[in-house]
Design a protein around this motif. Structure first.
Motif, PDB file in Angstrom:
ATOM      1  N   VAL A   1       0.849  -1.184   0.000  1.00 21.96           N
ATOM      2  CA  VAL A   1       0.000   0.000   0.000  1.00 21.96           C
ATOM      3  C   VAL A   1       0.888   1.238   0.000  1.00 21.96           C
ATOM      4  O   VAL A   1       1.644   1.465   0.954  1.00 21.96           O
ATOM      5  N   GLU A   2       0.791   2.013  -1.065  1.00 20.64           N
ATOM      6  CA  GLU A   2       1.607   3.211  -1.230  1.00 20.64           C
ATOM      7  C   GLU A   2       0.775   4.457  -0.952  1.00 20.64           C
ATOM      8  O   GLU A   2      -0.430   4.477  -1.191  1.00 20.64           O
ATOM      9  N   SER A   3       1.443   5.492  -0.494  1.00 21.34           N
ATOM     10  CA  SER A   3       0.773   6.772  -0.293  1.00 21.34           C
ATOM     11  C   SER A   3       1.800   7.893  -0.388  1.00 21.34           C
ATOM     12  O   SER A   3       3.004   7.650  -0.304  1.00 21.34           O
ATOM     13  N   GLY A   4       1.304   9.113  -0.590  1.00 15.20           N
ATOM     14  CA  GLY A   4       2.166  10.276  -0.555  1.00 15.20           C
ATOM     15  C   GLY A   4       2.432  10.949  -1.875  1.00 15.20           C
ATOM     16  O   GLY A   4       3.069  12.006  -1.922  1.00 15.20           O
TER      17      GLY A   4
ATOM     18  N   LEU B   1       6.960   9.715   0.167  1.00 18.06           N
ATOM     19  CA  LEU B   1       6.214   8.512  -0.172  1.00 18.06           C
ATOM     20  C   LEU B   1       6.368   7.475   0.929  1.00 18.06           C
ATOM     21  O   LEU B   1       7.427   7.371   1.547  1.00 18.06           O
ATOM     22  N   SER B   2       5.298   6.722   1.149  1.00 18.93           N
ATOM     23  CA  SER B   2       5.322   5.639   2.130  1.00 18.93           C
ATOM     24  C   SER B   2       4.796   4.369   1.485  1.00 18.93           C
ATOM     25  O   SER B   2       3.957   4.420   0.583  1.00 18.93           O
TER      26      SER B   2
ATOM     27  N   ARG C   1      19.275  14.516  -3.168  1.00 23.98           N
ATOM     28  CA  ARG C   1      17.934  15.107  -3.103  1.00 23.98           C
ATOM     29  C   ARG C   1      16.917  14.166  -2.455  1.00 23.98           C
ATOM     30  O   ARG C   1      16.008  14.626  -1.760  1.00 23.98           O
ATOM     31  N   PHE C   2      17.058  12.882  -2.689  1.00 19.55           N
ATOM     32  CA  PHE C   2      16.123  11.893  -2.160  1.00 19.55           C
ATOM     33  C   PHE C   2      16.795  11.088  -1.050  1.00 19.55           C
ATOM     34  O   PHE C   2      17.999  10.826  -1.107  1.00 19.55           O
ATOM     35  N   THR C   3      15.996  10.686  -0.083  1.00 17.93           N
ATOM     36  CA  THR C   3      16.488   9.845   1.005  1.00 17.93           C
ATOM     37  C   THR C   3      15.513   8.708   1.249  1.00 17.93           C
ATOM     38  O   THR C   3      14.320   8.940   1.463  1.00 17.93           O
ATOM     39  N   ILE C   4      16.030   7.489   1.205  1.00 18.95           N
ATOM     40  CA  ILE C   4      15.212   6.325   1.491  1.00 18.95           C
ATOM     41  C   ILE C   4      15.470   5.873   2.922  1.00 18.95           C
ATOM     42  O   ILE C   4      16.609   5.936   3.405  1.00 18.95           O
TER      43      ILE C   4
ATOM     44  N   GLN D   1      11.833  10.177   1.003  1.00 19.24           N
ATOM     45  CA  GLN D   1      11.739  11.621   1.151  1.00 19.24           C
ATOM     46  C   GLN D   1      12.355  12.262  -0.088  1.00 19.24           C
ATOM     47  O   GLN D   1      13.529  12.030  -0.378  1.00 19.24           O
ATOM     48  N   MET D   2      11.555  13.025  -0.794  1.00 14.07           N
ATOM     49  CA  MET D   2      12.000  13.642  -2.039  1.00 14.07           C
ATOM     50  C   MET D   2      12.027  15.158  -1.874  1.00 14.07           C
ATOM     51  O   MET D   2      10.972  15.775  -1.670  1.00 14.07           O
TER      52      MET D   2
END
Length: 117
Positions: A5-8, A20-21, A66-69, A81-82
């Motif tokens: 289940v994705e969101s964000g 995004l989650s 820029r992005f962090t997982i 996190q984008m």
């Protein structure tokens, strides 16, 4: 069958941020890696970022800095996190979870990220 289940996702202006989650609908054991891929119109799906259970990360060159997982192992949840988003980041983003020894390979349904200039 476990579902992711994705969101964000959403619409944001260039320079903005989104988070995004992704979490599985059920309990997963022996997770090896969790990651995010994206696919823009007319392009192949590409890896954005991935993280192992041990915390090792891998990023596409285009998103480094820029992005962090990150992941919450207790909740089997992965985040992306984008920051400093660019129009070329526009794509459908897919969550992926892979089990150890190729026990399973699950994909989310995708969430749209649109960055306006």
């Amino acid at each position: 069958q476990v579902q992711l289940v994705e969101s964000g996702g959403g619409l944001v202006q260039a320079g903005g941020s989104l988070r995004l989650s992704c979490a599985p609908s059920g309990r997963l054991f022996s997770i090896n890696a969790m990651g995010w891929y994206r696919q823009a119109p007319g392009k192949q799906r590409e890896l954005v970022a991935a993280i192992t259970t041990g915390g090792s990360t891998n990023y596409a060159d285009s998103v480094k800095g820029r992005f962090t997982i990150s992941r919450d192992n207790a909740k089997n949840t992965v985040y992306l996190q984008m920051n400093s988003l660019k129009p070329e980041d526009t794509a459908v983003y897919y969550c992926n979870v892979r089990g150890s020894f190729n026990l399973y390979d699950y994909w989310g349904q995708g969430t749209q990220v649109t960055v306006s200039s």
